[in-house]
Design a protein around this motif. Structure first.
Motif, short mmCIF file in Angstrom:
data_model
loop_
_atom_site.label_atom_id
_atom_site.label_comp_id
_atom_site.label_asym_id
_atom_site.label_seq_id
_atom_site.Cartn_x
_atom_site.Cartn_y
_atom_site.Cartn_z
N ILE A 139 0.84 -1.22 0.15
CA ILE A 139 -0.21 -0.08 0.00
C ILE A 139 0.88 1.28 -0.08
CG2 ILE A 139 -1.70 1.34 1.54
CD1 ILE A 139 -2.84 -1.30 2.26
N ARG A 140 1.95 1.31 0.54
CA ARG A 140 2.93 2.23 1.03
C ARG A 140 3.47 2.64 -0.57
NH1 ARG A 140 5.88 5.19 4.30
NH2 ARG A 140 5.21 3.85 6.07
N GLY A 141 4.00 1.46 -1.17
CA GLY A 141 4.32 1.62 -2.53
C GLY A 141 3.46 2.22 -3.44
N TRP A 142 2.20 1.75 -3.40
CA TRP A 142 1.11 2.55 -4.54
C TRP A 142 0.95 3.67 -4.26
CZ3 TRP A 142 -3.47 3.89 -2.33
CH2 TRP A 142 -4.39 4.74 -3.25
N SER A 143 0.78 4.12 -2.73
CA SER A 143 0.52 5.56 -2.13
C SER A 143 1.75 6.56 -2.43
CB SER A 143 0.21 5.37 -0.89
OG SER A 143 -0.12 6.60 -0.24
N ASP A 144 2.85 6.14 -2.35
CA ASP A 144 3.96 7.05 -2.69
C ASP A 144 4.17 7.45 -4.19
OD1 ASP A 144 4.61 6.68 0.22
OD2 ASP A 144 6.52 5.29 -0.46
N SER A 145 3.63 6.43 -5.01
CA SER A 145 3.61 7.03 -6.58
C SER A 145 2.43 7.56 -6.97
CB SER A 145 4.05 5.91 -7.26
OG SER A 145 3.23 4.84 -7.31
N GLU A 146 1.23 6.95 -6.51
CA GLU A 146 -0.07 7.30 -6.99
C GLU A 146 -1.13 8.34 -6.08
OE1 GLU A 146 -1.61 4.26 -9.44
OE2 GLU A 146 0.29 3.28 -9.40
N PHE A 147 -0.93 8.29 -4.77
CA PHE A 147 -2.01 8.65 -4.07
C PHE A 147 -1.17 9.74 -3.18
CE2 PHE A 147 -5.27 7.93 -0.82
CZ PHE A 147 -6.28 8.13 -1.25
N ILE A 148 -0.82 9.52 -1.96
CA ILE A 148 -0.03 10.56 -1.08
C ILE A 148 1.21 11.20 -1.76
CG2 ILE A 148 1.00 10.98 1.29
CD1 ILE A 148 -1.12 9.33 2.39
N GLY A 149 1.92 10.30 -2.47
CA GLY A 149 3.04 10.92 -3.07
C GLY A 149 2.80 11.85 -4.27
N ALA A 150 1.44 11.68 -4.74
CA ALA A 150 0.77 12.59 -5.60
C ALA A 150 0.18 13.69 -5.23
CB ALA A 150 0.14 11.75 -6.75
N ARG A 151 0.25 14.03 -4.04
CA ARG A 151 -0.24 15.10 -3.31
C ARG A 151 -1.94 15.04 -3.57
NH1 ARG A 151 3.60 19.85 -4.46
NH2 ARG A 151 2.29 19.63 -6.39
N VAL A 152 -2.35 13.97 -3.22
CA VAL A 152 -3.83 13.55 -3.34
C VAL A 152 -4.73 14.46 -2.46
CG1 VAL A 152 -4.38 11.88 -1.74
CG2 VAL A 152 -5.69 11.86 -3.79
N SER A 153 -5.83 15.07 -3.05
CA SER A 153 -7.00 15.68 -2.06
C SER A 153 -8.30 14.88 -2.62
CB SER A 153 -6.88 17.12 -2.43
OG SER A 153 -7.33 17.35 -3.74
N LEU A 154 -9.12 14.94 -1.62
CA LEU A 154 -10.55 14.27 -1.64
C LEU A 154 -11.35 15.44 -0.92
CD1 LEU A 154 -9.34 10.64 -0.40
CD2 LEU A 154 -9.51 11.39 -2.87
N ARG A 155 -12.39 15.76 -1.96
CA ARG A 155 -13.38 16.54 -1.52
C ARG A 155 -14.51 15.64 -1.54
NH1 ARG A 155 -17.21 19.54 -3.96
NH2 ARG A 155 -15.97 19.53 -6.00
N VAL A 156 -15.03 15.18 -0.47
CA VAL A 156 -16.07 14.20 -0.42
C VAL A 156 -17.56 15.16 -0.70
CG1 VAL A 156 -17.61 12.99 1.07
CG2 VAL A 156 -15.04 13.07 1.53
N THR A 157 -18.08 14.50 -1.62
CA THR A 157 -19.36 15.19 -2.14
C THR A 157 -20.57 14.13 -1.68
OG1 THR A 157 -19.10 14.24 -4.40
CG2 THR A 157 -18.36 16.18 -4.03
N GLY A 158 -20.52 12.86 -1.27
CA GLY A 158 -21.56 11.92 -1.06
C GLY A 158 -20.92 10.85 -0.14
N VAL A 159 -21.87 10.26 0.64
CA VAL A 159 -21.64 9.07 1.27
C VAL A 159 -22.67 8.11 1.66
CG1 VAL A 159 -20.82 8.14 3.47
CG2 VAL A 159 -19.86 10.43 2.92
N ALA A 160 -22.75 6.96 1.13
CA ALA A 160 -23.72 5.98 1.21
C ALA A 160 -22.96 4.67 2.13
CB ALA A 160 -24.04 5.44 -0.03
#
Length: 107
Positions: free
Chosen positions: A47-68
């Motif tokens: 998970i760290r390897g994926w995140s470092d290159s594609e998620f947190i490492g890519a400075r992700v931001s998540l603006r939640v618009t809905g939850v089910a």
């Protein structure tokens, strides 16, 4: 739909938005899984390897618009920003207790 997140999911989203890899990984048990469009990453190291290159490492931001919420699954609709993918996406978090055991990402 609501934007109220269960605690385990809120912690994961907040960690991602803070670009805090350690806090994000702590949301998962040692055998947790991230499924990013069918590519599965099992355990903290993967998970760290994926995140470092594609998620947190890519400075992700998540603006939640809905939850089910459906039983142990929480489907979060979010507008994704950062240096990687940008646009709407759905994150399905499978929650067990206070941990996310699986996070599945789809459009």
């Amino acid at each position: 739909m609501t934007t109220d997140l269960p605690a385990a999911v809120r912690t994961a989203v907040d960690a991602a938005n803070a670009n805090d890899t350690a806090a994000f990984l702590a949301c998962f048990p040692a055998d947790g899984v991230v499924d990013d469009w069918g590519r599965e990453f099992h355990g903290h190291d993967a998970i760290r390897g994926w995140s470092d290159s594609e998620f947190i490492g890519a400075r992700v931001s998540l603006r939640v618009t809905g939850v089910a919420v459906q039983d142990a699954d929480v489907v979060v609709t979010a507008q994704v920003g950062g240096d990687g993918f940008n646009g709407p996406s759905h994150f399905t978090f499978h929650v067990a207790g206070d941990r996310v055991t699986r996070m599945t990402i789809r459009a």
